[in-house]
Design an enzyme around this catalytic site. Structure first.
Site, mmCIF file in Angstrom:
data_model
loop_
_atom_site.group_PDB
_atom_site.id
_atom_site.type_symbol
_atom_site.label_atom_id
_atom_site.label_comp_id
_atom_site.label_asym_id
_atom_site.label_seq_id
_atom_site.Cartn_x
_atom_site.Cartn_y
_atom_site.Cartn_z
ATOM 1 N N THR A 1 0.823 -1.208 0.000
ATOM 2 C CA THR A 1 0.000 0.000 0.000
ATOM 3 C C THR A 1 0.858 1.260 0.000
ATOM 4 O O THR A 1 1.985 1.244 0.525
ATOM 5 C CB THR A 1 -0.908 0.003 1.249
ATOM 6 O OG1 THR A 1 -1.382 1.322 1.493
ATOM 7 C CG2 THR A 1 -0.160 -0.425 2.514
ATOM 8 N N ASP A 2 0.316 2.338 -0.537
ATOM 9 C CA ASP A 2 1.047 3.613 -0.490
ATOM 10 C C ASP A 2 1.170 4.137 0.946
ATOM 11 O O ASP A 2 1.974 5.024 1.218
ATOM 12 C CB ASP A 2 0.377 4.670 -1.401
ATOM 13 C CG ASP A 2 -1.049 5.020 -1.011
ATOM 14 O OD1 ASP A 2 -1.612 4.399 -0.078
ATOM 15 O OD2 ASP A 2 -1.626 5.928 -1.662
ATOM 16 N N GLU A 3 0.388 3.564 1.873
ATOM 17 C CA GLU A 3 0.422 4.064 3.250
ATOM 18 C C GLU A 3 1.768 3.807 3.931
ATOM 19 O O GLU A 3 2.081 4.419 4.952
ATOM 20 C CB GLU A 3 -0.734 3.468 4.068
ATOM 21 C CG GLU A 3 -2.069 3.822 3.445
ATOM 22 C CD GLU A 3 -3.281 3.535 4.314
ATOM 23 O OE1 GLU A 3 -3.163 3.515 5.539
ATOM 24 O OE2 GLU A 3 -4.359 3.336 3.725
ATOM 25 N N TYR B 1 -1.453 -0.382 11.230
ATOM 26 C CA TYR B 1 -1.683 -1.061 9.946
ATOM 27 C C TYR B 1 -0.527 -0.818 8.980
ATOM 28 O O TYR B 1 0.090 -1.758 8.470
ATOM 29 C CB TYR B 1 -3.001 -0.583 9.311
ATOM 30 C CG TYR B 1 -3.108 -0.908 7.836
ATOM 31 C CD1 TYR B 1 -3.194 -2.224 7.391
ATOM 32 C CD2 TYR B 1 -3.078 0.111 6.873
ATOM 33 C CE1 TYR B 1 -3.266 -2.518 6.028
ATOM 34 C CE2 TYR B 1 -3.152 -0.183 5.507
ATOM 35 C CZ TYR B 1 -3.245 -1.495 5.099
ATOM 36 O OH TYR B 1 -3.299 -1.784 3.754
ATOM 37 N N LYS C 1 2.395 -3.346 7.334
ATOM 38 C CA LYS C 1 2.582 -3.561 5.896
ATOM 39 C C LYS C 1 4.017 -3.204 5.481
ATOM 40 O O LYS C 1 4.623 -3.899 4.662
ATOM 41 C CB LYS C 1 1.584 -2.718 5.092
ATOM 42 C CG LYS C 1 0.126 -3.128 5.251
ATOM 43 C CD LYS C 1 -0.178 -4.522 4.711
ATOM 44 C CE LYS C 1 -0.089 -4.612 3.213
ATOM 45 N NZ LYS C 1 -0.511 -5.963 2.726
HETATM 46 P P1 NAD Z 1 -9.910 -7.052 2.944
HETATM 47 O O1 NAD Z 1 -9.813 -6.733 4.388
HETATM 48 O O2 NAD Z 1 -11.141 -6.741 2.189
HETATM 49 O O3 NAD Z 1 -9.610 -8.618 2.704
HETATM 50 C C1 NAD Z 1 -8.590 -9.293 3.391
HETATM 51 C C2 NAD Z 1 -8.820 -10.787 3.177
HETATM 52 O O4 NAD Z 1 -7.737 -11.481 3.838
HETATM 53 C C3 NAD Z 1 -10.117 -11.311 3.784
HETATM 54 O O5 NAD Z 1 -10.755 -12.178 2.886
HETATM 55 C C4 NAD Z 1 -9.653 -12.060 5.032
HETATM 56 O O6 NAD Z 1 -10.512 -13.137 5.383
HETATM 57 C C5 NAD Z 1 -8.283 -12.548 4.591
HETATM 58 N N1 NAD Z 1 -7.385 -12.814 5.724
HETATM 59 C C6 NAD Z 1 -7.140 -12.007 6.797
HETATM 60 N N2 NAD Z 1 -6.273 -12.603 7.627
HETATM 61 C C7 NAD Z 1 -5.938 -13.791 7.065
HETATM 62 C C8 NAD Z 1 -5.063 -14.834 7.448
HETATM 63 N N3 NAD Z 1 -4.367 -14.776 8.596
HETATM 64 N N4 NAD Z 1 -4.952 -15.909 6.634
HETATM 65 C C9 NAD Z 1 -5.659 -15.984 5.484
HETATM 66 N N5 NAD Z 1 -6.511 -15.027 5.085
HETATM 67 C C10 NAD Z 1 -6.642 -13.927 5.866
HETATM 68 O O7 NAD Z 1 -8.651 -6.318 2.284
HETATM 69 P P2 NAD Z 1 -8.489 -5.655 0.839
HETATM 70 O O8 NAD Z 1 -8.970 -4.265 0.884
HETATM 71 O O9 NAD Z 1 -9.005 -6.599 -0.174
HETATM 72 O O10 NAD Z 1 -6.903 -5.599 0.728
HETATM 73 C C11 NAD Z 1 -6.161 -6.679 0.172
HETATM 74 C C12 NAD Z 1 -4.682 -6.334 0.216
HETATM 75 O O11 NAD Z 1 -4.444 -5.134 -0.510
HETATM 76 C C13 NAD Z 1 -4.153 -6.095 1.626
HETATM 77 O O12 NAD Z 1 -2.872 -6.672 1.716
HETATM 78 C C14 NAD Z 1 -4.072 -4.580 1.731
HETATM 79 O O13 NAD Z 1 -3.057 -4.193 2.620
HETATM 80 C C15 NAD Z 1 -3.748 -4.207 0.309
HETATM 81 N N6 NAD Z 1 -4.187 -2.868 -0.129
HETATM 82 C C16 NAD Z 1 -5.486 -2.479 0.067
HETATM 83 C C17 NAD Z 1 -5.891 -1.227 -0.387
HETATM 84 C C18 NAD Z 1 -7.329 -0.772 -0.242
HETATM 85 O O14 NAD Z 1 -7.631 0.368 -0.574
HETATM 86 N N7 NAD Z 1 -8.254 -1.600 0.212
HETATM 87 C C19 NAD Z 1 -4.971 -0.379 -1.034
HETATM 88 C C20 NAD Z 1 -3.664 -0.829 -1.224
HETATM 89 C C21 NAD Z 1 -3.281 -2.066 -0.771
HETATM 90 P P1 TYD Z 2 -10.335 4.436 4.864
HETATM 91 O O1 TYD Z 2 -11.352 4.030 3.868
HETATM 92 O O2 TYD Z 2 -10.385 3.848 6.238
HETATM 93 O O3 TYD Z 2 -8.908 4.183 4.187
HETATM 94 P P2 TYD Z 2 -7.423 4.620 4.686
HETATM 95 O O4 TYD Z 2 -7.484 5.096 6.080
HETATM 96 O O5 TYD Z 2 -6.688 3.327 4.566
HETATM 97 O O6 TYD Z 2 -6.972 5.663 3.719
HETATM 98 O O7 TYD Z 2 -10.391 6.009 5.032
HETATM 99 C C1 TYD Z 2 -10.222 6.878 3.928
HETATM 100 C C2 TYD Z 2 -10.271 8.299 4.457
HETATM 101 O O8 TYD Z 2 -11.581 8.566 4.950
HETATM 102 C C3 TYD Z 2 -9.332 8.555 5.622
HETATM 103 O O9 TYD Z 2 -8.811 9.874 5.518
HETATM 104 C C4 TYD Z 2 -10.229 8.447 6.836
HETATM 105 C C5 TYD Z 2 -11.562 8.955 6.333
HETATM 106 N N1 TYD Z 2 -12.755 8.351 6.962
HETATM 107 C C6 TYD Z 2 -13.744 9.184 7.505
HETATM 108 O O10 TYD Z 2 -13.644 10.423 7.488
HETATM 109 N N2 TYD Z 2 -14.843 8.589 8.069
HETATM 110 C C7 TYD Z 2 -15.002 7.242 8.136
HETATM 111 O O11 TYD Z 2 -16.019 6.741 8.693
HETATM 112 C C8 TYD Z 2 -13.986 6.411 7.557
HETATM 113 C C9 TYD Z 2 -14.096 4.921 7.597
HETATM 114 C C10 TYD Z 2 -12.875 7.013 6.979
#
Ligand code: NAD
Ligand code: TYD
Length: 337
Positions: free
Chosen positions: A127-129, A152, A156
């Site tokens: 992630t970019d975070e 988090y 990562k």
């Molecule tokens: P999500 O939380 O929707 O899904 C995570 C999945 O992992 C779930 O199905 C969960 O059951 C499974 N899981 C959790 N712990 C586990 C374990 N110990 N063993 C096996 N499975 C397990 O997450 P997401 O949003 O789909 O993100 C997927 C990946 O992409 C993550 O690594 C996250 O850090 C990365 N990512 C997410 C975003 C975003 O905006 N959502 C952006 C950049 C990177």
């Molecule tokens: P989020 O979807 O949790 O992603 P991330 O924190 O990984 O970027 O949040 C996106 C942005 O929205 C972040 O600046 C936090 C804000 N946010 C709110 O203002 N209210 C909310 O209820 C949530 C979940 C997020």
């Protein structure tokens, strides 16, 4: 040659979109999806591939060394895409232990097993975070020093560095991708966009943290997954690739856009206490991925957000079961009191 891919976390938001996207169009890919089915995992997400002969599901934990070893042996795994993670910043603030177990220890077990079985590629989905927070200008490049601020993002970043060290030390063909905030169908409604859509539809308050001016750089989930496919085919071992679509938005702009699209009133907005350590701005420079791998984003935010809103409108049954769970309210109350 067939790619026997272990996809971890394939029942979550991005992983399930990835499997549903790639399996129907590729004959050279077999996927074993290892997912623990935490609160964020949902097998219904994978309905489009249930019957696909190249798809296998295993319920289990990436921290289970014996199970992971068994899967590599039984299915002759030669590629790994590690999506599995605890992924929500707010939850990591409430309790970080599971984040370090899954995101760090779990990744370590996958890397050790991949080393033993000499896999051809290990993709760590990051992630970019991990880069921390930006001021009003500038963008993250692959050379930006890592400076994660939340439990988090620090978990990562730990996993990224560990994965790259396995390349450096053992020659394991690791590739790390760092993507910006994703949106689209099947996202668990604890994240900003699905939460705001569903609360708006239910005439519930929309909790905006702090002043609502924090900026995220948004990418449609399919654009992310197309980049992952290209990295799978062409990403160079030891490299990091940033993935982003140059779509910076302030949180309050997104909330207003959702309200407008759903014909709801701004009075639903409720400014609440800010998230502790809230990163101000993310913006990602994906020039390297575009020039070296030939990837580019296809979706424009203004259009893809509308189709995303429509998806949640049309798939009420999907999210109703989720929001009826008491835990969502539970942790929101804890966090905001
Ligand atoms: P999500 O939380 O929707 O899904 C995570 C999945 O992992 C779930 O199905 C969960 O059951 C499974 N899981 C959790 N712990 C586990 C374990 N110990 N063993 C096996 N499975 C397990 O997450 P997401 O949003 O789909 O993100 C997927 C990946 O992409 C993550 O690594 C996250 O850090 C990365 N990512 C997410 C975003 C975003 O905006 N959502 C952006 C950049 C990177
Ligand atoms: P989020 O979807 O949790 O992603 P991330 O924190 O990984 O970027 O949040 C996106 C942005 O929205 C972040 O600046 C936090 C804000 N946010 C709110 O203002 N209210 C909310 O209820 C949530 C979940 C997020």
């Amino acid at each position: 040659m067939t790619k026997n891919i272990l996809v971890t976390g394939g029942a979550g938001f991005i992983g399930s979109n990835f499997i549903n996207y790639i399996l129907p169009k590729r004959d050279d890919i077999k996927i074993v999806n290892l997912d623990k089915l935490t609160y964020a995992g949902n097998l219904n997400n994978l309905a489009p591939v249930f019957q696909n002969k190249n798809y296998t599901f295993v319920k289990g934990d990436i921290c289970n060394t014996e199970l992971v070893d068994y899967i590599f042996r039984k299915y002759s795994i030669n590629y790994v895409i590690n999506f599995a993670a605890e992924s929500h910043v707010d939850r990591s603030i409430l309790g970080s232990e599971i984040f370090f177990k899954t995101n760090v220890l779990g990744t370590n077990i996958l890397l050790e097993t991949s080393k033993r079985y000499e896999v051809e590629k290990f993709i760590q989905i990051s992630t970019d975070e991990v880069y921390g927070s930006l001021g009003p200008s500038g963008k993250f490049t692959e050379n930006t020093p890592l400076a994660p601020n939340s439990p988090y993002s620090s978990s990562k970043a730990s996993a990224d560095l560990m994965a790259l060290s396995f390349h450096h030390t053992y020659g394991l063909p690791v590739v790390v991708t760092r993507c910006s905030n994703n949106y689209g169908p099947l996202q668990f409604p604890e994240k900003l966009i699905p939460l705001m859509i569903i609360n708006s539809m239910n005439n519930k308050k929309l909790p905006v943290y702090g002043d609502g001016l924090n900026v995220r750089d948004w990418i449609y989930v399919l654009d992310h997954n197309k980049a992952v496919e290209i990295v799978l085919d062409s990403g160079a071992p030891g490299e990091v690739y940033n993935i982003g679509a140059d779509q910076e938005m302030k949180n309050i702009e997104i909330v207003n856009l959702i309200l407008k699209a759903l014909g709801k009133d701004e009075s639903l907005i409720e400014y609440v206490k800010d998230r502790p350590g809230h990163d101000r701005r993310y913006a990602i420079d994906s020039t390297k991925t575009q020039t070296e791998l030939g990837w580019k984003p296809d979706y424009v935010f203004e259009e893809a957000i509308v189709s995303t809103i429509n998806w949640y409108k049309e798939n009420q049954a999907w999210w109703e079961t989720i929001i009826s769970g008491e835990y969502l309210d539970y942790y929101k109350k804890q966090y905001k009191s």
